[in-house]
Design a protein around this motif. Structure first.
Motif, PDB file in Angstrom:
ATOM      1  N   LEU A 391       0.836  -1.212   0.000  1.00  0.00           N
ATOM      2  CA  LEU A 391       0.000   0.000   0.000  1.00  0.00           C
ATOM      3  C   LEU A 391       0.867   1.257   0.000  1.00  0.00           C
ATOM      4  O   LEU A 391       0.547   2.249  -0.659  1.00  0.00           O
ATOM      5  CB  LEU A 391      -0.932  -0.007   1.214  1.00  0.00           C
ATOM      6  CG  LEU A 391      -2.055  -1.050   1.141  1.00  0.00           C
ATOM      7  CD1 LEU A 391      -2.757  -1.203   2.480  1.00  0.00           C
ATOM      8  CD2 LEU A 391      -3.061  -0.656   0.068  1.00  0.00           C
ATOM      9  N   GLU A 392       1.981   1.194   0.728  1.00  0.00           N
ATOM     10  CA  GLU A 392       2.864   2.359   0.767  1.00  0.00           C
ATOM     11  C   GLU A 392       3.507   2.611  -0.606  1.00  0.00           C
ATOM     12  O   GLU A 392       3.658   3.763  -1.030  1.00  0.00           O
ATOM     13  CB  GLU A 392       3.914   2.193   1.868  1.00  0.00           C
ATOM     14  CG  GLU A 392       3.299   2.519   3.225  1.00  0.00           C
ATOM     15  CD  GLU A 392       4.060   1.964   4.427  1.00  0.00           C
ATOM     16  OE1 GLU A 392       5.064   1.248   4.220  1.00  0.00           O
ATOM     17  OE2 GLU A 392       3.620   2.254   5.563  1.00  0.00           O
ATOM     18  N   ALA A 393       3.852   1.532  -1.309  1.00  0.00           N
ATOM     19  CA  ALA A 393       4.415   1.680  -2.660  1.00  0.00           C
ATOM     20  C   ALA A 393       3.377   2.291  -3.607  1.00  0.00           C
ATOM     21  O   ALA A 393       3.700   3.154  -4.432  1.00  0.00           O
ATOM     22  CB  ALA A 393       4.885   0.313  -3.175  1.00  0.00           C
ATOM     23  N   ILE A 394       2.132   1.858  -3.464  1.00  0.00           N
ATOM     24  CA  ILE A 394       1.062   2.446  -4.293  1.00  0.00           C
ATOM     25  C   ILE A 394       0.919   3.932  -3.956  1.00  0.00           C
ATOM     26  O   ILE A 394       0.770   4.776  -4.846  1.00  0.00           O
ATOM     27  CB  ILE A 394      -0.282   1.717  -4.066  1.00  0.00           C
ATOM     28  CG1 ILE A 394      -0.195   0.258  -4.517  1.00  0.00           C
ATOM     29  CG2 ILE A 394      -1.419   2.431  -4.804  1.00  0.00           C
ATOM     30  CD1 ILE A 394      -1.378  -0.603  -4.098  1.00  0.00           C
ATOM     31  N   GLY A 395       1.021   4.245  -2.656  1.00  0.00           N
ATOM     32  CA  GLY A 395       0.918   5.641  -2.208  1.00  0.00           C
ATOM     33  C   GLY A 395       1.966   6.530  -2.878  1.00  0.00           C
ATOM     34  O   GLY A 395       1.668   7.647  -3.309  1.00  0.00           O
ATOM     35  N   LYS A 396       3.196   6.024  -2.990  1.00  0.00           N
ATOM     36  CA  LYS A 396       4.265   6.802  -3.637  1.00  0.00           C
ATOM     37  C   LYS A 396       3.922   7.071  -5.097  1.00  0.00           C
ATOM     38  O   LYS A 396       4.074   8.195  -5.587  1.00  0.00           O
ATOM     39  CB  LYS A 396       5.597   6.029  -3.567  1.00  0.00           C
ATOM     40  CG  LYS A 396       6.298   6.207  -2.244  1.00  0.00           C
ATOM     41  CD  LYS A 396       7.752   5.733  -2.332  1.00  0.00           C
ATOM     42  CE  LYS A 396       8.308   5.640  -0.915  1.00  0.00           C
ATOM     43  NZ  LYS A 396       9.008   4.369  -0.679  1.00  0.00           N
ATOM     44  N   ASN A 397       3.464   6.035  -5.803  1.00  0.00           N
ATOM     45  CA  ASN A 397       3.064   6.215  -7.206  1.00  0.00           C
ATOM     46  C   ASN A 397       1.891   7.180  -7.325  1.00  0.00           C
ATOM     47  O   ASN A 397       1.824   7.976  -8.255  1.00  0.00           O
ATOM     48  CB  ASN A 397       2.686   4.869  -7.826  1.00  0.00           C
ATOM     49  CG  ASN A 397       3.892   4.159  -8.417  1.00  0.00           C
ATOM     50  OD1 ASN A 397       4.753   4.801  -9.015  1.00  0.00           O
ATOM     51  ND2 ASN A 397       3.960   2.856  -8.228  1.00  0.00           N
ATOM     52  N   LEU A 398       0.975   7.072  -6.388  1.00  0.00           N
ATOM     53  CA  LEU A 398      -0.211   7.947  -6.420  1.00  0.00           C
ATOM     54  C   LEU A 398       0.199   9.408  -6.275  1.00  0.00           C
ATOM     55  O   LEU A 398      -0.310  10.281  -6.986  1.00  0.00           O
ATOM     56  CB  LEU A 398      -1.185   7.528  -5.309  1.00  0.00           C
ATOM     57  CG  LEU A 398      -2.502   8.307  -5.225  1.00  0.00           C
ATOM     58  CD1 LEU A 398      -3.292   8.212  -6.531  1.00  0.00           C
ATOM     59  CD2 LEU A 398      -3.367   7.795  -4.068  1.00  0.00           C
ATOM     60  N   ASN A 399       1.135   9.677  -5.368  1.00  0.00           N
ATOM     61  CA  ASN A 399       1.635  11.046  -5.204  1.00  0.00           C
ATOM     62  C   ASN A 399       2.146  11.619  -6.512  1.00  0.00           C
ATOM     63  O   ASN A 399       1.843  12.745  -6.882  1.00  0.00           O
ATOM     64  CB  ASN A 399       2.779  11.063  -4.190  1.00  0.00           C
ATOM     65  CG  ASN A 399       2.253  11.250  -2.780  1.00  0.00           C
ATOM     66  OD1 ASN A 399       1.199  11.861  -2.578  1.00  0.00           O
ATOM     67  ND2 ASN A 399       2.961  10.716  -1.803  1.00  0.00           N
ATOM     68  N   LYS A 400       2.931  10.785  -7.222  1.00  0.00           N
ATOM     69  CA  LYS A 400       3.511  11.226  -8.497  1.00  0.00           C
ATOM     70  C   LYS A 400       2.409  11.506  -9.521  1.00  0.00           C
ATOM     71  O   LYS A 400       2.412  12.542 -10.189  1.00  0.00           O
ATOM     72  CB  LYS A 400       4.422  10.122  -9.075  1.00  0.00           C
ATOM     73  CG  LYS A 400       5.856  10.164  -8.564  1.00  0.00           C
ATOM     74  CD  LYS A 400       6.719   9.159  -9.339  1.00  0.00           C
ATOM     75  CE  LYS A 400       7.132   8.022  -8.417  1.00  0.00           C
ATOM     76  NZ  LYS A 400       7.668   6.834  -9.068  1.00  0.00           N
ATOM     77  N   ILE A 401       1.485  10.578  -9.625  1.00  0.00           N
ATOM     78  CA  ILE A 401       0.429  10.718 -10.643  1.00  0.00           C
ATOM     79  C   ILE A 401      -0.440  11.938 -10.339  1.00  0.00           C
ATOM     80  O   ILE A 401      -0.750  12.729 -11.238  1.00  0.00           O
ATOM     81  CB  ILE A 401      -0.428   9.430 -10.709  1.00  0.00           C
ATOM     82  CG1 ILE A 401       0.427   8.262 -11.218  1.00  0.00           C
ATOM     83  CG2 ILE A 401      -1.650   9.632 -11.597  1.00  0.00           C
ATOM     84  CD1 ILE A 401      -0.221   6.904 -11.073  1.00  0.00           C
ATOM     85  N   LEU A 402      -0.791  12.118  -9.065  1.00  0.00           N
ATOM     86  CA  LEU A 402      -1.657  13.252  -8.707  1.00  0.00           C
ATOM     87  C   LEU A 402      -0.932  14.577  -8.925  1.00  0.00           C
ATOM     88  O   LEU A 402      -1.551  15.558  -9.359  1.00  0.00           O
ATOM     89  CB  LEU A 402      -2.127  13.132  -7.253  1.00  0.00           C
ATOM     90  CG  LEU A 402      -3.113  11.994  -6.963  1.00  0.00           C
ATOM     91  CD1 LEU A 402      -3.418  11.944  -5.469  1.00  0.00           C
ATOM     92  CD2 LEU A 402      -4.407  12.146  -7.759  1.00  0.00           C
TER      93      LEU A 402
END
Ligand code: NAP
Ligand code: MG
Length: 407
Positions: A391-402
């Motif tokens: 979930l934390e790895a997804i969070g990092k990607n989400l930050n970038k995409i957003l």
């Protein structure tokens, strides 16, 4: 970035065991930092269902009727073992069954596809969504065994008391008989849910029965679908460039195998039971299968197709590391948020839902995945992570995409 605003709440149905643990983490890591989340919260965990004599399940379904969109965590369906484990007052019914009965909905199941995980049928490059009729036929049958012969008859007593009968079989020895039924009302609701969902997701709709053999029973299904299609949906389908396609069930099975996917396959109750297990197995992992209940009047309840992942939960309680896949549960959230955005005209909320799904896919395609996917993935550089790290790895990607999307 300011938190994304919502107007109308999503009905939030919390659940049990490992998925309840993931539920909170998903909200904390992937949703609450970005969305000013509005939910009407119902605790469908077994402890609270027992405390409320299961009233909470009914209340959550009623709230879904009111607001139109719900997201549900997996829940325990009690059996004998759960009676003692949770010291239950009663063996409460399956929450999914209760909710489905109140919403009168149809369940649509679709796989999430990612690079590196090839379906057993490699030409299935697009998802196949199965819609299973959830009422009647063999699931509400009446059966008898015949010993030593006898005449079996089908008798209908109509509302004025007139009787019509037909001989089923004049048995000379031992045998078996079975009585099935369905209702026009249920078939009509099923058909509308399917046509609505096809319009919603802009996909073709396939439907199949055995009407050449069952000239009244299965033929009634075929006729109801055709009538509703022509009267209510044909124009919408034409405008979207999608099609409704009816064929015989055996022809449908052959065509499905040869297809590339990308359509909804509506199935009668038994066909849906069997085919959904076949299709989901062929696509790889139960943890990558989404599920949405759609009512004939357009209410939506999003969830994962898998259960509460009990075995992982006991490991978690023991303080052992778990690698539980949260993808289908995250997609339940993104599905609900996107639908809320669509209904309320909130484009940022829809954009957030798309970004969240993209972040999940990118994470797995970057090679970071939970144990169930690690076994299946053909990516050369893959890494197995634990439930929380994923979930934390997804969070990092989400930050970038957003950051890019909302720049
Ligand atoms: P399950 O929770 O779906 O899990 C069965 C097995 O599938 C797990 O032990 C695990 O295999 C694998 N699995 C499923 N989901 C996974 C995930 N997200 N990540 C990684 N692996 C996953 O089914 P169950 O153990 O038969 O049922 C447990 C409880 O869930 C039952 O009380 C049942 O009533 C309930 N249930 C609820 C729903 C629902 O609410 N919609 C649906 C089905 C079942 P490994 O152990 O080999 O890792
Ligand atoms: Mg089954």
């Amino acid at each position: 970035m300011d938190k994304i605003k919502m107007n109308v709440p999503i009905v939030e149905m919390d659940g049990d065991e490992m998925t309840r643990v993931l539920w909170k983490w998903i909200k904390d890591i992937l949703i609450l930092p970005y969305v000013d989340l509005k939910t009407e919260y119902f605790d469908l965990g077994l402890v609270h269902r027992n405390e409320t004599d299961d009233r909470v399940t009914t209340e959550s379904a009623e709230a879904t009727k009111k607001y139109g969109v719900a997201v549900k965590c997996a829940t325990i369906t009690p059996n004998a073992a759960r009676m003692t484990e949770y010291d239950l007052k009663e063996m409460w019914k399956s929450p999914n069954g209760t909710i489905r009965a109140i919403l009168d909905g149809t369940v649509f199941r679709a796989p999430i596809l990612v690079k590196g995980i090839t379906p057993y049928i490699p030409t299935w490059t697009k998802p196949i969504t199965i819609a299973r009729h959830a009422y009647g036929d063999v699931y509400k049958n009446v059966e008898m065994t015949v010993k030593g012969g006898g005449k079996a008859e089908l008798v209908l007593t109509d509302k004025d008391g007139n009787k019509t009968s037909e001989t089923i079989m004049d048995f000379k020895g031992d045998g078996i008989i079975q009585g099935l039924h369905n209702t026009d009302k249920s078939i009509t609701g099923f058909a509308r849910s399917c046509f609505n969902y096809a319009v919603d997701t802009k996909q073709d709709l396939w439907f199949a029965t055995k009407d050449t053999i069952s000239k009244k029973y299965d033929h009634r299904f075929k006729d109801i679908f055709q009538e509703i299609f022509e009267n209510e949906y044909k124009e919408k389908f034409d405008a979207l460039g999608i099609e409704y396609f009816y064929t015989l069930i055996d022809d449908a099975v052959a065509r499905v195998i040869r297809s590339n996917g990308g359509y909804i396959w509506a199935c009668k109750n038994y066909d849906g039971d069997v085919m959904s297990d076949m299709v989901s197995t062929a696509f790889g992992s139960l943890a990558m299968m989404t599920s949405v209940l759609v009512s004939p009047d357009g209410k939506y309840e999003f969830e994962a197709a898998h259960g509460t992942v009990q075995r992982h939960y006991y490991k978690y309680l023991n303080g052992e590391e778990t690698s539980t896949n949260s993808v289908a549960t995250i997609f339940a959230w993104s599905g609900a948020l996107r639908k809320r955005g669509e209904l309320d005209g909130l484009s940022d909320l829809m954009k957030f839902a798309d970004s969240l799904e993209k972040a999940v896919i990118n994470t797995i395609e970057d090679g970071i995945m939970t144990g169930d996917l690690y076994i299946l993935s053909s990516l050369p550089q893959k890494k197995k992570v634990n439930s929380r790290e994923f979930l934390e790895a997804i969070g990092k990607n989400l930050n970038k995409i957003l950051a890019a999307e909302f720049a």
